[in-house]
Motif scaffolding. Structure first.
Motif, PDB file in Angstrom:
ATOM      1  N   ASP A 220       0.845  -1.204   0.000  1.00 11.86           N
ATOM      2  CA  ASP A 220       0.000   0.000   0.000  1.00 11.86           C
ATOM      3  C   ASP A 220       0.875   1.248   0.000  1.00 11.86           C
ATOM      4  O   ASP A 220       1.122   1.860   1.042  1.00 11.86           O
ATOM      5  N   TRP A 221       1.341   1.620  -1.173  1.00 12.24           N
ATOM      6  CA  TRP A 221       2.230   2.774  -1.291  1.00 12.24           C
ATOM      7  C   TRP A 221       1.566   4.085  -0.865  1.00 12.24           C
ATOM      8  O   TRP A 221       2.209   4.906  -0.201  1.00 12.24           O
ATOM      9  N   PRO A 222       0.299   4.357  -1.230  1.00 12.41           N
ATOM     10  CA  PRO A 222      -0.319   5.615  -0.772  1.00 12.41           C
ATOM     11  C   PRO A 222      -0.357   5.723   0.759  1.00 12.41           C
ATOM     12  O   PRO A 222      -0.081   6.798   1.317  1.00 12.41           O
ATOM     13  N   ALA A 223      -0.686   4.629   1.449  1.00 14.68           N
ATOM     14  CA  ALA A 223      -0.728   4.680   2.911  1.00 14.68           C
ATOM     15  C   ALA A 223       0.670   4.897   3.481  1.00 14.68           C
ATOM     16  O   ALA A 223       0.854   5.667   4.444  1.00 14.68           O
ATOM     17  N   TYR A 224       1.651   4.231   2.899  1.00 18.67           N
ATOM     18  CA  TYR A 224       3.026   4.403   3.372  1.00 18.67           C
ATOM     19  C   TYR A 224       3.510   5.823   3.113  1.00 18.67           C
ATOM     20  O   TYR A 224       4.143   6.446   3.975  1.00 18.67           O
ATOM     21  N   GLY A 225       3.201   6.343   1.927  1.00 15.09           N
ATOM     22  CA  GLY A 225       3.580   7.719   1.620  1.00 15.09           C
ATOM     23  C   GLY A 225       2.949   8.707   2.587  1.00 15.09           C
ATOM     24  O   GLY A 225       3.595   9.678   3.021  1.00 15.09           O
ATOM     25  N   ALA A 226       1.694   8.476   2.955  1.00 18.59           N
ATOM     26  CA  ALA A 226       1.027   9.371   3.910  1.00 18.59           C
ATOM     27  C   ALA A 226       1.707   9.307   5.277  1.00 18.59           C
ATOM     28  O   ALA A 226       1.858  10.338   5.960  1.00 18.59           O
ATOM     29  N   ALA A 227       2.126   8.102   5.683  1.00 15.39           N
ATOM     30  CA  ALA A 227       2.822   7.971   6.965  1.00 15.39           C
ATOM     31  C   ALA A 227       4.156   8.709   6.944  1.00 15.39           C
ATOM     32  O   ALA A 227       4.529   9.376   7.924  1.00 15.39           O
ATOM     33  N   LEU A 228       4.887   8.629   5.833  1.00 18.93           N
ATOM     34  CA  LEU A 228       6.157   9.348   5.730  1.00 18.93           C
ATOM     35  C   LEU A 228       5.927  10.856   5.709  1.00 18.93           C
ATOM     36  O   LEU A 228       6.731  11.620   6.275  1.00 18.93           O
ATOM     37  N   ALA A 229       4.853  11.293   5.091  1.00 18.17           N
ATOM     38  CA  ALA A 229       4.523  12.730   5.106  1.00 18.17           C
ATOM     39  C   ALA A 229       4.287  13.198   6.533  1.00 18.17           C
ATOM     40  O   ALA A 229       4.702  14.301   6.918  1.00 18.17           O
ATOM     41  N   GLY A 230       3.609  12.371   7.329  1.00 20.12           N
ATOM     42  CA  GLY A 230       3.397  12.729   8.726  1.00 20.12           C
ATOM     43  C   GLY A 230       4.698  12.835   9.495  1.00 20.12           C
ATOM     44  O   GLY A 230       4.878  13.746  10.322  1.00 20.12           O
ATOM     45  N   LEU A 231       5.632  11.923   9.224  1.00 20.25           N
ATOM     46  CA  LEU A 231       6.940  11.986   9.889  1.00 20.25           C
ATOM     47  C   LEU A 231       7.690  13.258   9.521  1.00 20.25           C
ATOM     48  O   LEU A 231       8.309  13.903  10.377  1.00 20.25           O
ATOM     49  N   LEU A 232       7.643  13.632   8.263  1.00 19.94           N
ATOM     50  CA  LEU A 232       8.323  14.860   7.840  1.00 19.94           C
ATOM     51  C   LEU A 232       7.695  16.089   8.489  1.00 19.94           C
ATOM     52  O   LEU A 232       8.398  17.053   8.821  1.00 19.94           O
ATOM     53  N   ALA A 233       6.380  16.081   8.649  1.00 19.43           N
ATOM     54  CA  ALA A 233       5.711  17.216   9.309  1.00 19.43           C
ATOM     55  C   ALA A 233       6.127  17.317  10.774  1.00 19.43           C
ATOM     56  O   ALA A 233       6.278  18.419  11.311  1.00 19.43           O
ATOM     57  N   GLU A 234       6.340  16.160  11.420  1.00 21.94           N
ATOM     58  CA  GLU A 234       6.754  16.160  12.823  1.00 21.94           C
ATOM     59  C   GLU A 234       8.230  16.498  12.984  1.00 21.94           C
ATOM     60  O   GLU A 234       8.649  16.987  14.041  1.00 21.94           O
ATOM     61  N   HIS A 235       9.023  16.204  11.954  1.00 14.54           N
ATOM     62  CA  HIS A 235      10.471  16.436  12.014  1.00 14.54           C
ATOM     63  C   HIS A 235      10.887  17.243  10.780  1.00 14.54           C
ATOM     64  O   HIS A 235      11.536  16.706   9.861  1.00 14.54           O
TER      65      HIS A 235
END
Length: 380
Positions: A220-235
């Motif tokens: 599930d690339w879209p879900a994984y991409g969304a999770a990485l986007a969240g990490l970048l927003a936090e860091h």
């Protein structure tokens, strides 16, 4: 005549799927291809427009990239046990990031870099002591030959070595992870790297799940991409990298071969095909049955009856003198894909053959001729 075994690579399909993966990743995430999965020149050229670079893991892979893409520096050079000659080759090739596996490797790289008058940009590969739930192949999170302990990584980061510039952290803790598990591992890596080293660059590795029992399933690339986007927003202010291999190329490859014989032994059917695991090591290496399709051939050129499978278990084997030369098993012939039986002279196409297939095979055993290689979808 039974056709010579052949690999077929659907490069158009590969480009479409790679573009979709790229589109699912947010800005700030770089996509590298771990070329150890399949270094075929056509595959690398097809991926070049859709990835941010290639991760090499040997001097041979560095040379291969230099031949295919002259003047282009490899994005990353990883792998355990790098020799001095390989480190020097990486420096000469202008490798953008060295994934350093140990304090000793870092010091060796520093001596070579200082001696050649260049600066090596380094990511420290860290083996974090965390569980990797759901992984099919565990690379870290416990004692491992890969990477270094967190304490050693922190000590390396404090060193002032000429010729070395520490850029951040690399970690690859497991393979075969579905999107939620991969996202959880990425979070652990990023949070440790940010807290302990204030790392500006973090490579969270690859290992995205591939399900050989369900060829239609996809990570599930879209879900994984969304999770990485969240990490970048936090860091914020950081660059994340991922380096999938198998998950990018496995679906574009096919291994096509012909049935030489069908015979019964002890109540079981054995289908003997041209080639085998010396061409296509994946099922033996992974311990699974490779998904396949049967393409019937109606003609039979011999004057005697044509052997064909009947009721009972079916095992598809190759030409090697070992009982380990098994490509697929079907517990009952009723479970065979259409047309529901396999006859001598038929063609069998094994799918999901685009990664860790020909390139990991023990190709010189018995010295059979190698397969041919073609582009497109396999024909009957």
């Amino acid at each position: 005549m039974t056709p010579r075994p052949s690999y077929w690579y659907d490069l158009a399909g590969l480009e479409t799927s790679a573009a979709a993966v790229r589109a699912a990743l947010p800005p700030g995430v770089e996509l590298l291809y771990a070329m150890k999965a399949n270094p075929d020149p056509g595959i690398l050229r097809a991926l070049a427009a859709h990835v941010d670079g290639f991760e090499a893991a040997s001097g041979g892979e560095l040379r291969h990239l230099a031949e295919l893409f002259p003047g282009t520096a490899p994005a990353a050079f990883g792998g355990p046990g790098k020799t001095d000659a390989e480190l020097a080759a990486g420096l000469a090739a202008g490798v953008r990031r060295f994934h350093v596996e140990s304090p000793t490797e870092l010091r060796r790289l520093a001596l070579l870099a200082a001696g050649s008058g260049v600066v090596a940009d380094v990511l420290l590969r860290v083996n974090l002591p965390v569980p990797v739930d759901g992984a099919v192949l565990v690379m870290g999170g416990r004692p491992s030959p890969f990477g270094m302990s967190p304490d050693d990584a922190l000590a390396c980061a404090r060193l002032d070595l000429p010729g070395i510039r520490i850029r951040g952290v690399h970690a690859h803790l497991g393979s075969g992870l579905a999107a939620p598990g991969a996202a959880a591992v990425a979070r652990t890596i990023v949070e440790w790297a940010a807290k302990e080293l204030d790392a500006r660059e973090v490579n969270v590795g690859g290992g995205m799940a591939v399900d050989y029992t369900d060829p239609a399933a996809r990570f599930d690339w879209p879900a994984y991409g969304a999770a990485l986007a969240g990490l970048l927003a936090e860091h914020p202010g950081r660059t994340l990298r991922i380096e999938p291999g198998r998950a990018l190329t496995v679906y574009c490859g096919y291994y096509r071969t012909g049935v030489l014989d069908v015979k019964r032994s002890g109540g079981e059917w054995f289908v003997v095909v041209a080639g085998g695991t010396h061409h296509f090591r994946t099922p033996a290496a992974k311990g699974h049955s490779q998904p396949f399709t049967v393409l019937p051939r109606p003609e039979w050129d011999h004057p005697f009856p044509r052997p064909v499978t009947g009721a009972g278990p079916v095992t598809i084997v190759g030409q090697l003198c070992t009982p380990k030369d098994v490509l697929a098993r079907v517990p009952d012939a009723a479970g065979l894909p259409a047309p529901g039986r396999i006859a001598a002279g038929d063609t069998i196409v094994f799918g999901m053959a685009g990664a860790y297939a020909w390139n990991i095979s023990h190709r010189d055993f018995l010295m059979h001729d190698p397969p041919t290689f073609r582009t497109g979808l396999p024909e009957n």
